[in-house]
Design a protein around this motif. Sequence first.
Motif, PDB file in Angstrom:
ATOM      1  N   LEU A  39     -33.754  34.474  17.016  1.00 28.80           N
ATOM      2  CA  LEU A  39     -34.396  35.627  17.625  1.00 28.80           C
ATOM      3  C   LEU A  39     -34.264  36.867  16.755  1.00 28.80           C
ATOM      4  N   SER A  40     -33.111  37.063  16.145  1.00 28.74           N
ATOM      5  CA  SER A  40     -32.949  38.247  15.299  1.00 28.74           C
ATOM      6  C   SER A  40     -33.878  38.180  14.099  1.00 28.74           C
ATOM      7  N   GLN A  41     -34.046  36.988  13.519  1.00 25.49           N
ATOM      8  CA  GLN A  41     -34.960  36.845  12.390  1.00 25.49           C
ATOM      9  C   GLN A  41     -36.395  37.174  12.790  1.00 25.49           C
ATOM     10  N   ILE A  42     -36.779  36.755  13.999  1.00 26.85           N
ATOM     11  CA  ILE A  42     -38.135  37.014  14.485  1.00 26.85           C
ATOM     12  C   ILE A  42     -38.347  38.509  14.686  1.00 26.85           C
ATOM     13  N   ASP A  43     -37.381  39.164  15.335  1.00 26.69           N
ATOM     14  CA  ASP A  43     -37.511  40.602  15.568  1.00 26.69           C
ATOM     15  C   ASP A  43     -37.532  41.369  14.248  1.00 26.69           C
ATOM     16  N   GLN A  44     -36.679  40.949  13.302  1.00 22.03           N
ATOM     17  CA  GLN A  44     -36.636  41.638  12.018  1.00 22.03           C
ATOM     18  C   GLN A  44     -37.929  41.416  11.225  1.00 22.03           C
ATOM     19  N   ALA A  45     -38.572  40.270  11.402  1.00 18.81           N
ATOM     20  CA  ALA A  45     -39.865  40.057  10.767  1.00 18.81           C
ATOM     21  C   ALA A  45     -40.882  41.058  11.307  1.00 18.81           C
ATOM     22  N   GLY A  46     -40.808  41.327  12.625  1.00 20.52           N
ATOM     23  CA  GLY A  46     -41.701  42.319  13.206  1.00 20.52           C
ATOM     24  C   GLY A  46     -41.451  43.703  12.660  1.00 20.52           C
ATOM     25  N   GLU A  47     -40.181  44.061  12.477  1.00 19.02           N
ATOM     26  CA  GLU A  47     -39.875  45.372  11.920  1.00 19.02           C
ATOM     27  C   GLU A  47     -40.303  45.451  10.459  1.00 19.02           C
ATOM     28  N   THR A  48     -40.163  44.324   9.724  1.00 20.46           N
ATOM     29  CA  THR A  48     -40.619  44.292   8.338  1.00 20.46           C
ATOM     30  C   THR A  48     -42.121  44.510   8.264  1.00 20.46           C
ATOM     31  N   PHE A 446     -29.053  50.267   7.595  1.00 19.41           N
ATOM     32  CA  PHE A 446     -29.292  50.465   6.169  1.00 19.41           C
ATOM     33  C   PHE A 446     -30.653  49.901   5.764  1.00 19.41           C
ATOM     34  N   GLY A 447     -31.211  49.051   6.588  1.00 14.93           N
ATOM     35  CA  GLY A 447     -32.494  48.429   6.337  1.00 14.93           C
ATOM     36  C   GLY A 447     -32.799  47.475   7.469  1.00 14.93           C
ATOM     37  N   ILE A 448     -33.872  46.709   7.331  1.00 17.02           N
ATOM     38  CA  ILE A 448     -34.255  45.781   8.382  1.00 17.02           C
ATOM     39  C   ILE A 448     -33.167  44.762   8.651  1.00 17.02           C
ATOM     40  N   ASP A 449     -32.521  44.273   7.591  1.00 17.27           N
ATOM     41  CA  ASP A 449     -31.579  43.159   7.724  1.00 17.27           C
ATOM     42  C   ASP A 449     -30.114  43.583   7.656  1.00 17.27           C
ATOM     43  N   ASP A 450     -29.840  44.861   7.487  1.00 17.43           N
ATOM     44  CA  ASP A 450     -28.459  45.309   7.275  1.00 17.43           C
ATOM     45  C   ASP A 450     -28.100  46.390   8.280  1.00 17.43           C
ATOM     46  N   LYS A 451     -26.989  46.161   8.999  1.00 14.60           N
ATOM     47  CA  LYS A 451     -26.583  47.087  10.046  1.00 14.60           C
ATOM     48  C   LYS A 451     -25.063  47.253  10.045  1.00 14.60           C
ATOM     49  N   VAL A 452     -24.634  48.448  10.431  1.00 17.60           N
ATOM     50  CA  VAL A 452     -23.219  48.739  10.672  1.00 17.60           C
ATOM     51  C   VAL A 452     -23.064  49.146  12.126  1.00 17.60           C
ATOM     52  N   ARG A 512     -13.577  48.201  17.251  1.00 16.56           N
ATOM     53  CA  ARG A 512     -14.360  47.140  16.625  1.00 16.56           C
ATOM     54  C   ARG A 512     -15.302  47.786  15.607  1.00 16.56           C
ATOM     55  N   ALA A 513     -15.457  47.120  14.472  1.00 15.59           N
ATOM     56  CA  ALA A 513     -16.396  47.594  13.456  1.00 15.59           C
ATOM     57  C   ALA A 513     -16.918  46.396  12.682  1.00 15.59           C
ATOM     58  N   GLU A 514     -18.193  46.463  12.278  1.00 13.35           N
ATOM     59  CA  GLU A 514     -18.749  45.359  11.498  1.00 13.35           C
ATOM     60  C   GLU A 514     -19.881  45.850  10.610  1.00 13.35           C
ATOM     61  N   TYR A 515     -20.002  45.172   9.479  1.00 15.52           N
ATOM     62  CA  TYR A 515     -21.200  45.257   8.650  1.00 15.52           C
ATOM     63  C   TYR A 515     -21.835  43.874   8.667  1.00 15.52           C
ATOM     64  N   GLN A 516     -23.139  43.808   8.940  1.00 19.57           N
ATOM     65  CA  GLN A 516     -23.805  42.518   9.056  1.00 19.57           C
ATOM     66  C   GLN A 516     -25.127  42.536   8.306  1.00 19.57           C
ATOM     67  N   HIS A 517     -25.334  41.485   7.512  1.00 15.85           N
ATOM     68  CA  HIS A 517     -26.620  41.241   6.848  1.00 15.85           C
ATOM     69  C   HIS A 517     -27.146  39.909   7.357  1.00 15.85           C
ATOM     70  N   ASP A 518     -28.381  39.924   7.832  1.00 12.90           N
ATOM     71  CA  ASP A 518     -29.017  38.713   8.335  1.00 12.90           C
ATOM     72  C   ASP A 518     -30.443  38.680   7.809  1.00 12.90           C
ATOM     73  N   GLY A 519     -30.620  38.081   6.635  1.00 10.83           N
ATOM     74  CA  GLY A 519     -31.921  38.062   5.990  1.00 10.83           C
ATOM     75  C   GLY A 519     -32.505  36.669   5.926  1.00 10.83           C
ATOM     76  N   PRO A 520     -33.729  36.532   5.422  1.00  9.80           N
ATOM     77  CA  PRO A 520     -34.368  35.219   5.351  1.00  9.80           C
ATOM     78  C   PRO A 520     -33.619  34.227   4.467  1.00  9.80           C
ATOM     79  N   SER A 521     -32.992  34.703   3.378  1.00  4.18           N
ATOM     80  CA  SER A 521     -32.346  33.786   2.440  1.00  4.18           C
ATOM     81  C   SER A 521     -30.831  33.763   2.547  1.00  4.18           C
ATOM     82  N   SER A 522     -30.233  34.790   3.122  1.00  2.00           N
ATOM     83  CA  SER A 522     -28.770  34.837   3.170  1.00  2.00           C
ATOM     84  C   SER A 522     -28.294  35.568   4.406  1.00  2.00           C
TER      85      SER A 522
END
Length: 806
Positions: A39-48, A446-452, A512-522
């Motif tokens: 679902l996150s990949q689908i939503d991020q594709a829409g934002e892209t 930080f971008g479509i696939d990167d969030k803090v 709690r703190a996190e940095y997360q990258h969830d992209g098409p390839s990694s």
Amino acid sequence: MRITLLGSIGGVCCALLASCLWSSSLRAQGLDDEPEEDLSQIDQAGETASEEGGLRTLVLRQVAGAPELDGNLDEPFWDNAQPVSIDYEFYPSRLAPAVVETRGLVALTDTHLYIGFVASDPDPDAIRSITRTRDAVKEDDYVSIVIDATGNLRRKFEFRVNPHGSRADILQDSNSNRYWYDWDTDWEAEAEINHTGYTAELAIPLDSIRQPRYPVGERPTWFVILKRSYPRMVDRTLGAVYEFQRESTVQAGDRNRRLVMEPYYIYNPDEERDEGDAFQQVLQHGDHEVGADLALNVDSGTTLFATINPNYTDVEADIARESINNPFTPFQPEKRSFFQQGRDLFSSYMPVVYTRNIIQPEYGLGLAFTGRRVSSGAFAINDTETNVIMPDNLGSDTVELSSPVRSVAARYIQGDKQASLGFMGTARNGTGYENLVAGVDGLYNFGIDDKVRFQAMYSSTEYPVEFADDLCESPGCLDQLPEDNCLLGECALDAEVLRADPTRRLEGHGLRAEYQHDGPSSLYWLRYFDYAADFRADLGYEPRTDFRQLNAAYGRNWFVEARRRDRGLSRIRAYAVLNHVESASGELIEDGFDLWGEFRGTLQTVLRAGWRLKNRAVNRIDQNDLALGDNAPRFDESYLQWYYETSPTNSFVFSLDGRYGNIADPANLVLGRMHEYKPAIEFLSEKLNLGLEQTYRNFLYQGSTLWREDFTTLKLIYHPWEKHVFRVLLLDDGTWRDTDRFLAEVLPREDERTTELTYLYRRTKGFSVLLGAKLIRQEDPQGDRFTSDRQVYLKLQYKFDKELAF
């Protein structure tokens, strides 16, 4: 102790549609959820797509009238609608051309947003769809609209319908990074399969979209994603991104206000007994009860809501069993209507608001406000039952007392597409009891696939003696002098009793703190948790305290054509997870490493397999001492874990979840070999859904079984006519223990069988009837069966929806 919904009667009617949500502990460890889709990949594709020129603007003209919702788009109403189309593939390929045609029509009235879809299909016989209960539309063909009426991409509402007209509504919250399937709101939909594919009609009240006010002269603007799930041999999700602008500058709040009231009456003989005793009505409610839920929409962005003597007969039964091997309190989803109001506002990265801790409310009041950049909300409720999760760093327990407690929560959040900052506070207080929690949280893109994300909270708590007494393993344990060596299995105290210290005020922080990258390839993430020993969030779901945790992961995705006949791509994923946990004072609790591989594709197959290696402490030897070190021996665990699911046809689903390997047992402080298998089969037809699930755990120590669990669930839904549903739920729970080797005194065998039968009649609007019965039979230590619980329930409810001119 088990979290139970005291006073919930006949909960089977929604048990069959409850969805498992990610618990915070699982999310910290890795991707252990049973996957639906990315679902996150689908939503991020829409934002892209919106950033790369794929965002289309549609100025909505207001029209009059309303269509008859029958799944067809052949009425004159749709002649005045505006066309839209779905032209991209969002998943598995990001922004590739759509493989099938999907056209749509959008019409805005003064009360509703109407969307019609024409989903063409070259092979309509291959459509994967069946009649489902609400919120169970996941792997089917479906069309949906995702709406963010603020345009800031932090909080989105999805309205989904499959070709049989079954619906699901989902809350997507970026701040907490969660998808809430148990969020419900008012809307309607119908669909119809034809020789060219299928058509669907959705009617969404503007009040359900939570649109904010705009300045005079400025057009209200929504960020909208149109989606179509197209599962064949492999999963595909198609989509398009729009900016909907309202042509009129008239605000929703300038229309008449709307009052929604749902009064109910319940007849409920509900009797319990211990072995050999007479049946008695449970104390939480009487034979006859009345109450109501109310909501006043001041405008589309502002809602006042209230409840009076609610009785949640339509809440799911808690059929998730606790295992001997899991020392933490399990998460339970929320379906109660009062707490659905403003649900999105109280979702944060730390789950400090968990309304299943509110058991038996007498009355409650709330307010929810959604603005363009600012949103806020609050609720206050008086509860006649006290439910508190008492956390430790190695487990948790639950306090359940029949004493009144007042619970309050408040939330304020401000932000835009790139960043947000929020403040939250909760309070619970009763006789001799007080828990105050307050803090700040934030999100930065930080971008479509990167969030803090981060959240920092501080708590102050004072417990009465009754809390610790309820947690004692034997009556009056606090009145006894502490033993010098209070060994596991022989001690009336435990860690949770000590955590409920009534002699001092407990104060501490949670972070709690996190940095997360969830992209098409990694994908990769870095997460850090820090909970002080005295931090308590009693209105939340925080089953662990007194720990610091560092969790990191890295993985790669590959998209391949597994078979030519798939005519699409399957996804292969590999990733590794590192985990380090220690107490707030620096004592090691766990070091772990996971290595996972996943395949998602051919024949609707998901296969995830991994190897998990841990060195962890699971319990203490001396229960009088909260220290770890030598008092909490660590074990080297290593085991395989897997999840497999396949659905070669839309009428059959098979899954097999499990673990096998060396796992520690916290009840006996030994390392043994675990066999855990959880097969499930689901058969679906036009009128009948049948599901059978089995959970089998066998724990071997020194070559023979130390304990064994065997849980069976049979779920049947039969809907012979529209608006009529018959449900059957059968639970058979069996547990066997080798009492000669158990440290504590336990029963050698426990067996419980539950039968629930329910009939539900629910009109689209207005009147509904719930009728059913429940019977629980148990086995005593001598092996004789007796009936311990019996109840009959009848619930009559009517929904009034009235515009108010003031």
